[in-house]
Design a protein around this motif. Structure first.
Motif, PDB file in Angstrom:
ATOM      1  N   TYR A   1       0.838  -1.200   0.000  1.00 52.33           N
ATOM      2  CA  TYR A   1       0.000   0.000   0.000  1.00 52.33           C
ATOM      3  C   TYR A   1       0.869   1.244   0.000  1.00 52.33           C
TER       4      TYR A   1
ATOM      5  N   GLY B   1      -2.825   6.299  -2.338  1.00 51.20           N
ATOM      6  CA  GLY B   1      -4.001   5.517  -2.006  1.00 51.20           C
ATOM      7  C   GLY B   1      -4.163   4.296  -2.889  1.00 51.20           C
TER       8      GLY B   1
ATOM      9  N   THR C   1      -7.313   1.551  -6.587  1.00 53.77           N
ATOM     10  CA  THR C   1      -7.134   2.966  -6.300  1.00 53.77           C
ATOM     11  C   THR C   1      -8.318   3.492  -5.506  1.00 53.77           C
ATOM     12  N   ASN C   2      -8.061   3.984  -4.298  1.00 53.59           N
ATOM     13  CA  ASN C   2      -9.143   4.426  -3.415  1.00 53.59           C
ATOM     14  C   ASN C   2      -9.951   5.590  -3.977  1.00 53.59           C
ATOM     15  N   SER C   3      -9.297   6.521  -4.650  1.00 49.75           N
ATOM     16  CA  SER C   3      -9.992   7.726  -5.098  1.00 49.75           C
ATOM     17  C   SER C   3     -11.031   7.450  -6.169  1.00 49.75           C
TER      18      SER C   3
ATOM     19  N   GLY D   1     -12.059   3.932  -6.941  1.00 56.10           N
ATOM     20  CA  GLY D   1     -12.664   2.614  -6.804  1.00 56.10           C
ATOM     21  C   GLY D   1     -12.335   1.696  -7.959  1.00 56.10           C
TER      22      GLY D   1
ATOM     23  N   THR E   1     -12.799   1.766   0.258  1.00 56.92           N
ATOM     24  CA  THR E   1     -11.369   2.058   0.323  1.00 56.92           C
ATOM     25  C   THR E   1     -10.618   0.943   1.036  1.00 56.92           C
TER      26      THR E   1
ATOM     27  N   VAL F   1      -6.904   0.517   3.059  1.00 59.62           N
ATOM     28  CA  VAL F   1      -5.744   1.212   3.610  1.00 59.62           C
ATOM     29  C   VAL F   1      -4.866   0.200   4.337  1.00 59.62           C
TER      30      VAL F   1
END
Length: 209
Positions: free
Chosen positions: A118, A123, A154-156, A158, A203, A205
């Motif tokens: 990670y 992110g 990618t969290n931003s 999805g 998300t 992390v």
């Protein structure tokens, strides 16, 4: 003599700093705590762009693909942070295609979503989709593919971007395919899926205790 000693100290200090810079990325501690939000997550996924399975230069392209799955917080490395419980390739009026004809793919699920690394600044979680198992039919040719597919999340956005490399996947059985798709062939699987729980983007992390 004193000047020579000072010069030696400067050189040694510079070398030590350079060595520290060189080894620091490799010595980074991998994440062992994975926080999925929401957890548990009930995920729907739809493709963004084409989904392509390529075998020996033959591209099998789907313009429509979707799936469902779950996600949950966990520990370990590598760590299974989610599962793909259903996945469909093609849709009514939009079949998957190739130069050999229309393509039908039946997946044996669940597949797993595995996290290995990670990067907090971006992110982005690197890992792979594991336990991949699918039977593909193209005309009289039927073959089965198993293995994994290298991926990032990618969290931003999805976005689960699947970008397997040669050797991730293997054709383990083949009937009526001749030399086009022999047993032992190494297909690649590429495409992007957008994940959501309702209107929320889940998300992932990674951290350390």
């Amino acid at each position: 003599m004193k000047k020579s000693m000072r010069n030696l100290a400067v050189v040694a200090g510079g070398a030590s700093a350079a060595f520290a810079l060189a080894v620091s990325p490799a010595s980074a501690v991998p994440s062992t705590v994975w926080t999925v939000s929401p957890s548990p997550a009930s995920i729907t996924a739809v493709n963004s762009g084409n989904i392509v399975l390529s075998v020996n230069g033959v591209a099998m392209t789907c313009t429509k693909s979707n799936g469902t799955g779950t996600g949950s917080s966990t520990t370990g490395n590598p760590a299974t942070v989610g599962t793909i419980n259903t996945i469909a390739f093609g849709a009514t009026g939009a079949p998957c295609t190739s130069v050999l004809g229309n393509v039908t793919t039946v997946a044996a699920t669940p597949w797993t979503i595995v996290a290995e690394d990670y990067t907090a600044a971006t992110g982005v979680t690197k890992g792979y989709v594991g336990n991949v198992d699918a039977t593909v039919t193209v005309g009289a040719c039927v073959f089965r593919v198993t293995g994994k597919a290298t991926s990032t999340y990618t969290n931003s956005t999805g976005a689960l971007a699947v970008n397997s490399v040669a050797g991730d996947l293997t054709v383990v059985s083949s009937t009526g395919c001749g030399v086009a798709v022999p047993v032992g062939a190494k297909p690649t699987f590429k495409g992007t899926y957008l994940f959501k729980q309702g209107t929320v983007i889940p998300t992932i992390v990674g951290s350390n205790p």
